[in-house]
Motif scaffolding. Structure first.
Motif, PDB file in Angstrom:
ATOM      1  N   THR A 353     107.106  66.952  93.158  1.00 16.96           N
ATOM      2  CA  THR A 353     106.637  65.564  93.027  1.00 16.96           C
ATOM      3  C   THR A 353     106.697  65.013  91.605  1.00 16.96           C
ATOM      4  O   THR A 353     106.893  63.818  91.417  1.00 16.96           O
ATOM      5  N   ALA A 354     106.476  65.842  90.595  1.00 13.58           N
ATOM      6  CA  ALA A 354     106.386  65.321  89.225  1.00 13.58           C
ATOM      7  C   ALA A 354     106.576  66.449  88.225  1.00 13.58           C
ATOM      8  O   ALA A 354     106.696  67.624  88.593  1.00 13.58           O
ATOM      9  N   GLN A 355     106.598  66.048  86.947  1.00 17.76           N
ATOM     10  CA  GLN A 355     106.696  66.990  85.846  1.00 17.76           C
ATOM     11  C   GLN A 355     105.526  66.757  84.897  1.00 17.76           C
ATOM     12  O   GLN A 355     105.019  65.646  84.770  1.00 17.76           O
ATOM     13  N   THR A 409      91.068  66.918  81.775  1.00 23.57           N
ATOM     14  CA  THR A 409      91.778  67.502  80.629  1.00 23.57           C
ATOM     15  C   THR A 409      93.124  66.821  80.395  1.00 23.57           C
ATOM     16  O   THR A 409      93.976  67.356  79.698  1.00 23.57           O
ATOM     17  N   TYR A 410      93.282  65.649  80.968  1.00 27.33           N
ATOM     18  CA  TYR A 410      94.543  64.906  80.871  1.00 27.33           C
ATOM     19  C   TYR A 410      94.726  64.323  79.466  1.00 27.33           C
ATOM     20  O   TYR A 410      93.799  63.742  78.889  1.00 27.33           O
ATOM     21  N   TYR A 411      95.930  64.498  78.913  1.00 25.43           N
ATOM     22  CA  TYR A 411      96.304  63.895  77.628  1.00 25.43           C
ATOM     23  C   TYR A 411      97.649  63.203  77.803  1.00 25.43           C
ATOM     24  O   TYR A 411      98.580  63.763  78.381  1.00 25.43           O
ATOM     25  N   GLN A 412      97.733  61.977  77.294  1.00 24.04           N
ATOM     26  CA  GLN A 412      98.987  61.230  77.364  1.00 24.04           C
ATOM     27  C   GLN A 412      99.601  61.185  75.979  1.00 24.04           C
ATOM     28  O   GLN A 412      99.043  60.610  75.048  1.00 24.04           O
ATOM     29  N   GLU A 417     103.108  63.993  79.515  1.00 22.44           N
ATOM     30  CA  GLU A 417     101.690  64.060  79.846  1.00 22.44           C
ATOM     31  C   GLU A 417     101.307  65.515  80.060  1.00 22.44           C
ATOM     32  O   GLU A 417     102.112  66.299  80.573  1.00 22.44           O
ATOM     33  N   SER A 418     100.075  65.877  79.685  1.00 21.35           N
ATOM     34  CA  SER A 418      99.699  67.291  79.728  1.00 21.35           C
ATOM     35  C   SER A 418      98.302  67.474  80.298  1.00 21.35           C
ATOM     36  O   SER A 418      97.483  66.553  80.312  1.00 21.35           O
ATOM     37  N   GLU A 497     103.204  63.129  69.172  1.00 16.33           N
ATOM     38  CA  GLU A 497     104.618  62.835  69.159  1.00 16.33           C
ATOM     39  C   GLU A 497     105.347  63.744  70.129  1.00 16.33           C
ATOM     40  O   GLU A 497     104.963  64.872  70.374  1.00 16.33           O
ATOM     41  N   ASN A 498     106.438  63.234  70.649  1.00 11.34           N
ATOM     42  CA  ASN A 498     107.161  63.975  71.671  1.00 11.34           C
ATOM     43  C   ASN A 498     107.908  65.151  71.062  1.00 11.34           C
ATOM     44  O   ASN A 498     108.373  65.113  69.937  1.00 11.34           O
TER      45      ASN A 498
END
Length: 509
Positions: A353-355, A409-412, A417-418, A497-498
């Motif tokens: 469904t997603a990454q 615990t979501y971080y954008q 996203e992690s 940063e990515n």
């Protein structure tokens, strides 16, 4: 010096005392105050800064008092909560610009090496033994680290300890007031363990006062977070708590009360997908959802290394730095001869469904890899350890696992996203290997370096050699007859940063 001045003070006959609201900056004075509350203040990495007090005079005026670390030993044992003292030869200084304990006070007291104290036998009438400045949940607004507030409520929906990026441990819960209004609270460090222990020994609804907390916005909702000055006050004899319990009614947890509570089960775990978890996290809902997601590891990121070195002398988990050719710990301000190696894994994962990116620290990463960070580092080619992954980590790529992930615990970040991994539930080998799933919740022993989670203050002895037992939950690859791959991440110093991932094929060694 303190002893001599104390003798001089004892022999003084006619001393004119002033009240706290009459103090002026830079003016000498004598006060008679009650010690209402005291605590130690530390940095987020555990370095002791000062001992602090809330004091009250006979008119009910309250003020913060502080003793810096270099003189605090003169007063810690002398000043006891609930006792009245005569104090002189102190400094009157401006209140702090950040993290003020008392928001509206312009001044505070600072105890010096020349400060003298004497226990007083005056009648305690007029003194406020337990002064709090509790703010109603409906009136809470972000404090922007300028000042701290006190809150009161009863505890519901206690979650489980969760590791953070810094390596610290947090505990999430909700406080509910007498009108049923709920607010999310995050306790850092040992405060979470203290609350769980105290709550387990209580009966009925567990009402507490949290002192000196920060108010902030979390996912567009007002929440509170503890500081190093936060205390958990739960004494049922304190008037403020007595009054609060009378407003919430019966303190016994009956079925009717439980049924009427707007309970959010933080501990409830359900099966889910990355897409479902991401949608919930992006909405910024107050309710915390825990999903068990079955994902495939696509890549191991190396954010300045898949490990980091921390101090083995103090209890902080901050990474040590290099100064003058040596490892240096800013927390204990010492040279670290034997830094401790810790995990910090960042993995690109995906399902149908997603990454997303999953981050693991220390014990959680050890359980996945089934080896300590130090043992993997010891087995690597030291000339290329900054870019080549250890075999045990490289073997994780392409394997499927079930992880417990929480929406809070979501971080954008920029480009991805992690989530932090709360628990490793199971591991499944690639289908072409024909291997069976390994349930990590059962009898799988993870070799742990002696003293990995507990640091001891020993500078002269060498650390105990780690046990080396590499990952048993992934197939060994033939690195002798195949080309070895390097997984390199071009990363900046900023976490937001990515990270762009590239691979480089090199000739076999």
């Amino acid at each position: 010096m303190a002893t001599n001045t104390s003798t001089h003070f004892t022999n003084a006959k006619d001393i004119s005392y002033v009240y706290l609201d009459q103090l002026q900056e830079g003016k000498d004075a004598h006060v008679r105050v009650m010690i209402c509350r005291k605590w130690d203040t530390n940095t987020i990495y555990g370095k002791y800064i000062s001992s602090d007090f809330i004091v009250c005079d006979q008119r009910g005026n309250i003020m913060q008092c502080t003793a810096k670390s270099n003189v605090a030993h003169c007063f810690i044992n002398k000043l006891q909560e609930g006792c009245v003292y005569s104090i002189g030869m102190f400094s009157v200084i401006p209140n702090k610009n950040e993290y003020r304990i008392l928001k509206d006070n312009q001044l505070m007291l600072e105890l010096q090496g020349s400060t003298y104290v004497r226990k007083d036998t005056i009648d305690v009438a007029g003194f406020i033994r337990h002064p709090f400045q509790c703010v109603e949940f409906e009136n809470l607004t972000p404090t922007f680290k300028e000042y701290l507030v006190d809150v009161i409520g009863y505890v519901t929906n206690v979650g489980e300890p969760s590791p953070q990026k810094t390596g610290a441990k947090t505990l999430d819960l909700f406080l509910t007031n007498q009108r049923g209004r709920k607010i999310r609270a995050t306790l850092w460090g040992s405060l979470g363990d203290d609350l769980v222990q105290k709550k387990s020994n209580s009966c009925g609804l567990y009402a507490i006062i949290l002192t000196s907390v920060i108010v902030k916005n979390y996912n567009n909702e007002v929440s509170i977070s503890s500081t190093t000055s936060t205390l958990i006050i739960d004494d049922a004899e304190i008037p403020t708590l007595k009054e609060f319990k009378s407003m919430i009614g019966d303190v016994e947890v009956s079925e009717d009360v439980q049924h009427n509570l707007p309970v959010v089960q933080l501990g409830a775990v359900k099966e889910g997908t990355l897409d479902e978890l991401l949608q919930l996290a992006r909405k910024g809902k107050t309710d915390v959802v825990t999903f068990r997601c079955k994902v495939k590891i696509q890549n191991i990121r190396t954010k300045n290394g898949w490990y980091y070195l921390s101090c083995s002398i103090c209890k902080c988990k901050k990474a040590v730095s290099r100064q003058s050719g040596n490892f240096w710990c800013d927390s204990c301000e010492k040279t670290v001869d034997f830094p401790r190696t810790r995990f910090r894994l960042q993995m690109d994962v995906t399902d149908e469904t997603a990454q997303a990116v999953i981050v693991m620290f220390d014990e959680t990463a050890e359980k996945l890899v089934n080896a300590t960070a130090q043992s993997l580092l010891d087995d690597m080619n030291q000339d290329s350890w900054t870019s080549v992954l250890p075999i045990a980590l490289a073997n994780l790529i392409g394997t499927t696992h079930t992880f417990e992930l929480r929406s809070n615990t979501y971080y954008q970040h920029t480009g991805y996203e992690s989530f932090n991994c709360n628990k490793v539930c199971s591991a499944i080998l690639p289908a072409d290997e024909g291997a069976l799933p390994i349930e990590l919740d059962q009898d799988v022993t993870t070799p742990v370096e002696d003293g990995f989670t507990e640091t001891t203050e020993c500078e002269d002895s060498s650390p105990t050699p780690p046990k080396r037992k590499h990952s048993v939950n992934t197939p060994a690859k033939d690195f002798e007859h195949k080309k070895r791959r390097k997984f390199i991440v071009e990363s900046s110093q900023s976490e937001d940063e990515n990270n762009e991932i590239s691979t480089e094929e090199v000739d076999k060694q």
